[in-house]
Design a protein around this motif. Structure first.
Motif, short mmCIF file in Angstrom:
data_model
loop_
_atom_site.label_atom_id
_atom_site.label_comp_id
_atom_site.label_asym_id
_atom_site.label_seq_id
_atom_site.Cartn_x
_atom_site.Cartn_y
_atom_site.Cartn_z
N MET A 1 31.43 44.83 39.28
CA MET A 1 32.87 44.97 39.07
C MET A 1 33.15 44.92 37.57
SD MET A 1 35.94 42.60 40.66
CE MET A 1 37.62 43.14 40.66
N SER A 2 33.80 45.96 37.07
CA SER A 2 34.11 46.01 35.64
C SER A 2 35.59 45.75 35.41
CB SER A 2 33.72 47.36 35.05
OG SER A 2 34.08 47.41 33.69
N LEU A 3 35.88 44.71 34.66
CA LEU A 3 37.26 44.40 34.29
C LEU A 3 37.51 44.72 32.82
CD1 LEU A 3 37.71 40.98 36.17
CD2 LEU A 3 38.38 43.28 36.92
N GLN A 4 36.62 45.51 32.25
CA GLN A 4 36.70 45.84 30.83
C GLN A 4 36.40 47.32 30.64
OE1 GLN A 4 37.83 44.17 28.48
NE2 GLN A 4 37.16 45.22 26.63
N PRO A 5 37.36 48.12 30.11
CA PRO A 5 37.12 49.54 29.93
C PRO A 5 35.86 49.86 29.12
CG PRO A 5 39.44 49.07 29.68
CD PRO A 5 38.75 47.74 29.78
N SER A 6 35.59 49.07 28.09
CA SER A 6 34.40 49.35 27.27
C SER A 6 33.13 49.23 28.11
CB SER A 6 34.32 48.41 26.07
OG SER A 6 34.21 47.06 26.47
N CYS A 23 37.18 48.22 39.56
CA CYS A 23 37.48 48.24 38.14
C CYS A 23 39.00 48.14 37.95
CB CYS A 23 36.95 49.52 37.49
SG CYS A 23 37.79 51.02 38.05
N THR A 24 39.43 48.10 36.69
CA THR A 24 40.86 48.08 36.40
C THR A 24 41.39 49.51 36.29
OG1 THR A 24 40.71 48.18 33.99
CG2 THR A 24 40.47 46.01 35.00
N LYS A 25 42.70 49.64 36.32
CA LYS A 25 43.32 50.96 36.17
C LYS A 25 43.02 51.54 34.79
CE LYS A 25 47.86 49.26 34.61
NZ LYS A 25 49.31 49.27 34.88
N TYR A 26 42.81 50.66 33.78
CA TYR A 26 42.48 51.14 32.44
C TYR A 26 41.07 51.70 32.40
CZ TYR A 26 46.63 48.40 31.47
OH TYR A 26 47.91 47.90 31.48
N SER A 45 42.81 43.15 33.92
CA SER A 45 41.82 42.08 33.89
C SER A 45 42.42 40.72 34.24
CB SER A 45 41.20 41.99 32.48
OG SER A 45 40.65 43.22 32.11
N TRP A 46 43.70 40.55 33.98
CA TRP A 46 44.30 39.23 34.12
C TRP A 46 44.80 38.93 35.51
CZ3 TRP A 46 44.91 42.58 30.07
CH2 TRP A 46 44.35 42.16 28.87
N VAL A 65 36.08 38.40 26.64
CA VAL A 65 36.55 37.10 26.17
C VAL A 65 36.82 37.25 24.67
CG1 VAL A 65 35.36 35.71 27.90
CG2 VAL A 65 34.16 36.33 25.82
N PRO A 66 37.76 36.48 24.04
CA PRO A 66 38.51 35.42 24.70
C PRO A 66 39.41 35.98 25.81
CG PRO A 66 39.41 35.90 22.54
CD PRO A 66 38.14 36.68 22.64
N TYR A 67 39.69 35.12 26.75
CA TYR A 67 40.28 35.55 28.01
C TYR A 67 41.28 34.50 28.47
CZ TYR A 67 39.43 38.75 31.98
OH TYR A 67 39.51 39.73 32.91
N GLN A 68 42.25 34.90 29.27
CA GLN A 68 43.17 33.92 29.82
C GLN A 68 42.41 32.97 30.75
OE1 GLN A 68 46.59 35.72 31.60
NE2 GLN A 68 47.27 36.67 29.71
N GLU A 69 42.70 31.69 30.62
CA GLU A 69 41.95 30.67 31.37
C GLU A 69 42.02 30.89 32.88
OE1 GLU A 69 41.85 25.79 31.91
OE2 GLU A 69 43.05 26.71 30.33
N ASN A 70 43.19 31.26 33.38
CA ASN A 70 43.32 31.44 34.83
C ASN A 70 42.50 32.62 35.33
OD1 ASN A 70 45.09 33.23 33.54
ND2 ASN A 70 46.42 33.36 35.31
#
Length: 268
Positions: A1-6, A23-26, A45-46, A65-70
């Motif tokens: 699962m990719s939560l990062q476009p790069s 993945c995300t829409k981005y 991602s969030w 990262v850095p990333y929202q803690e939740n």
């Protein structure tokens, strides 16, 4: 699962895009072929939840990262392996490509991708000579934030001198005082839709050298803000902005025209 476009772009470059189950829409925007498959696409991602992650049963979740803690909490709650990326320089990006390729058992392909990026950058570097225009690049407008360190490296490779501190917040007044020769706007998430005329008028920059000379540009977001092989497209756009008389206008580069005698601005 990719939560990062790069990460998604890197997976595509090493021939492993078929391994992406969500993945995300981005991610789907930079790799539109993903939409042709029956995979889960989350908003960003969030907002990915542990429940969403568990539902697609990934072997690995890649995020930034850095990333929202939740958001990190949700990933960890899912029980999936987690690879967090936090590149700052081109060297970091090469390391991320090597890491992802290694995990995907595609180290040779990863090395090829890295070598191609390095070779492309070196070719552009060797073509530079003469005076280096001073270039201000921004990744966001409010607050005004300079582009990241890897963008500064690409500006230097393209024949420019990066103005300001990479990745740091600055002010409209500070940039005006530095009076750069070229302005580049590549806002995160904005694609190529940065309102160049509005920012020049709103910031009262019409007497800046870059504006008077008609050298205010927008470069498509993912070409500079996605730390992946797509940066080579950003490098070519930067080179064209820095040396407009020598190079053709590439895709993803939009220029603001010179100020008319009447004081109005035109877009080219």
């Amino acid at each position: 699962m990719s939560l990062q476009p790069s990460a998604t772009v890197i997976l595509s470059a090493i021939g492993k895009l078929d391994r992406v189950v969500a993945c995300t829409k981005y991610c789907a925007e930079v790799c539109p072929e993903l939409r042709k498959r029956d995979i889960t696409i989350v908003a960003d991602s969030w907002t990915a939840s542990a429940q969403q992650i568990v539902a697609v049963r990934p072997d690995l979740v890649i995020a930034a990262v850095p990333y929202q803690e939740n958001a990190v909490t949700e990933i960890l709650k899912s029980g999936a392996r987690f690879l967090g990326l936090a590149p700052k320089t081109l060297a970091d990006i090469y390391a991320d490509i090597a890491a992802i390729a290694g995990i995907m058992h595609a180290s040779d392909r990863g090395n090829e991708v890295i070598a191609k990026m390095q070779a492309d950058i070196e070719i552009v570097k060797r073509q530079q000579n003469g005076k280096r225009p001073r270039v201000f690049c921004e990744e966001w407008g409010k607050p005004l934030i300079a582009s990241q360190s890897w963008v500064a490296e690409l500006v230097e490779a393209a024949g420019g001198e990066f103005v300001g501190l990479p990745g740091k917040q600055t002010t409209v007044e500070a940039v005006l005082e530095q009076n750069p020769d070229v302005i580049i706007a590549a806002w995160c998430g904005a694609g190529d839709r940065v309102p160049l005329e509005q920012i020049v008028h709103g910031r009262k920059w019409k007497n800046m050298k870059a504006v008077k000379d008609g050298r205010v540009y927008c470069i498509r977001d993912e070409f500079l803000n996605t730390p992946a092989p797509t940066l080579i497209q950003g490098l070519r756009a930067l080179e064209a902005a820095i040396r407009p008389a020598d190079l053709p206008h590439p895709p993803g580069l939009i220029c603001l025209g010179q100020i008319r005698l009447s004081g109005e601005l035109t877009s080219q």
